[in-house]
Design an enzyme around this catalytic site. Structure first.
Site, mmCIF file in Angstrom:
data_model
loop_
_atom_site.group_PDB
_atom_site.id
_atom_site.type_symbol
_atom_site.label_atom_id
_atom_site.label_comp_id
_atom_site.label_asym_id
_atom_site.label_seq_id
_atom_site.Cartn_x
_atom_site.Cartn_y
_atom_site.Cartn_z
ATOM 1 N N SER A 103 2.388 -53.074 41.494
ATOM 2 C CA SER A 103 1.655 -52.006 41.118
ATOM 3 C C SER A 103 0.351 -52.679 40.798
ATOM 4 O O SER A 103 0.246 -53.964 40.589
ATOM 5 C CB SER A 103 2.157 -51.474 39.793
ATOM 6 O OG SER A 103 1.390 -50.837 39.082
ATOM 7 N N TYR B 246 4.583 -55.023 31.141
ATOM 8 C CA TYR B 246 4.630 -54.398 32.476
ATOM 9 C C TYR B 246 3.628 -55.235 33.478
ATOM 10 O O TYR B 246 4.223 -55.410 34.625
ATOM 11 C CB TYR B 246 4.177 -52.964 32.453
ATOM 12 C CG TYR B 246 4.038 -52.242 33.671
ATOM 13 C CD1 TYR B 246 5.522 -51.916 34.182
ATOM 14 C CD2 TYR B 246 2.945 -51.856 34.266
ATOM 15 C CE1 TYR B 246 5.549 -51.265 35.448
ATOM 16 C CE2 TYR B 246 2.864 -51.145 35.280
ATOM 17 C CZ TYR B 246 4.019 -50.777 36.012
ATOM 18 O OH TYR B 246 4.020 -50.234 37.044
#
Length: 322
Positions: free
Chosen positions: A161, A186
């Site tokens: 990502s 994350y």
């Protein structure tokens, strides 16, 4: 050690951020091919399963809740669902053993499942940080355990990502023992996904295994389940009525496109270890701040990739690939 950074530049594919998974597969026949997709029943994973099945591929979907997965996939032919909990290393081993024992070669492994920005959670007997453990370590062990079914020609796709811009690997505190931040966690896990592809490609190339990582784009899928509406409004994603207002968001069909492109495109033959976005190889982002466009050098650094591989092998007990 071969440095993949020289390959980290766009190749002008003719696709863009609006391209869908079905459009990527135009003219590509996948009959006789087998794809394994983690989380292939939800979000962009579901769209990936649908697109690959439409092109003739046989799909094996790994899902924690097999009943719900079978419901979601009921209208798609050629799909088998097997139980897979990426936060449980024994579950990962059972899933991989089933595939290896079948004798079926895996042509594409798409590591699409993941969690994002969840409240602090430590898992397993060693109390690993949940996002790093699920997003990275579970997939790391899966590839190692599935190795006999991959050698001889396959692509392994690691869904990273642009969130990797938030954080590199926290080498001195990977499991957030000194204070938790859900977005830093994350970001670290997504950097790990990208670094994983770099070293896997290094090890896999002599065996016909090539690896790629990617940013799928911003998509409203179940991945954002841990974000409140207030957080989404503050980010400028939705209005107070819950309506999407951010024009940079993709549909799930568009969000699945880059991982399907990375798994199937002949334009990537002979390449590997690169980070992709919008159905092309991404540019390197040289800026110090997080721009969320392109790939940071620390996420494709081969020295860091090897270091992470060794740490991951030690944590999971994975054997050295050969």
């Amino acid at each position: 050690m071969k440095n993949k950074m020289s390959l980290q530049k766009p190749i002008e594919t003719g696709f863009n951020d609006k391209t869908t998974a079905d459009e990527v597969l135009g003219g590509i026949d996948l009959k006789g091919k087998t794809a394994v997709i983690t989380g292939g029943h939800s979000g962009i994973g579901l769209e990936s399963t649908s697109a690959l099945a439409s092109a003739g591929a046989r799909i094996i979907v790994g899902a924690r809740n097999t009943v719900e997965a079978q419901k979601a996939l009921s209208g798609i032919s050629g799909v088998t669902v097997l139980e897979l909990d990426l936060s449980d290393l024994n579950s990962v081993k059972r899933f991989a053993a089933h595939i290896v024992s079948s004798g079926q070669h895996t042509d594409m492994l798409i590591n699409s499942a993941g969690i994002m920005a969840n409240p602090e959670k430590k898992i397993g007997p060693k109390k690993w940080e949940a996002q790093f453990a699920t997003n990275h370590l579970g997939h790391f062990l899966l590839v190692n355990e599935m190795w006999p079914s991959l050698i001889g020609g396959s692509r392994v796709i690691s869904v990273s990502s642009s969130g990797h811009h938030i954080s590199g690997i926290r080498w001195d505190d990977i499991h957030f023992e000194r204070g938790y931040d859900k977005w830093q966690a994350y970001g670290q896990s997504k950097t790990a996904n990208a670094l994983f592809a770099v070293h896997l490609d290094q090890l896999g190339e002599p065996h016909g295994v090539r690896a790629f990582s990617l940013h799928p784009g911003k998509i409203l899928t179940p991945l954002v389940r841990h974000m409140s509406n207030e957080e989404k409004i503050a980010e400028g994603w939705i209005d107070e009525n819950g309506v999407l207002i951010d024009p940079t968001f993709k549909t799930p069909e568009q969000g699945a496109a880059t991982q399907i492109w990375a798994a199937t495109s002949p334009l990537l033959d002979g390449l590997g270890g690169v980070y992709c976005e919008d159905c092309d190889i991404a540019k390197i982002d040289e800026k110090k701040e997080a721009t969320f466009a392109g790939v940071k050098k620390y996420a494709i650094d081969p020295v860091a990739a090897k270091r992470l591989w060794e740490i991951s092998a030690d944590l999971t007990g994975a054997k050295q690939l050969a």
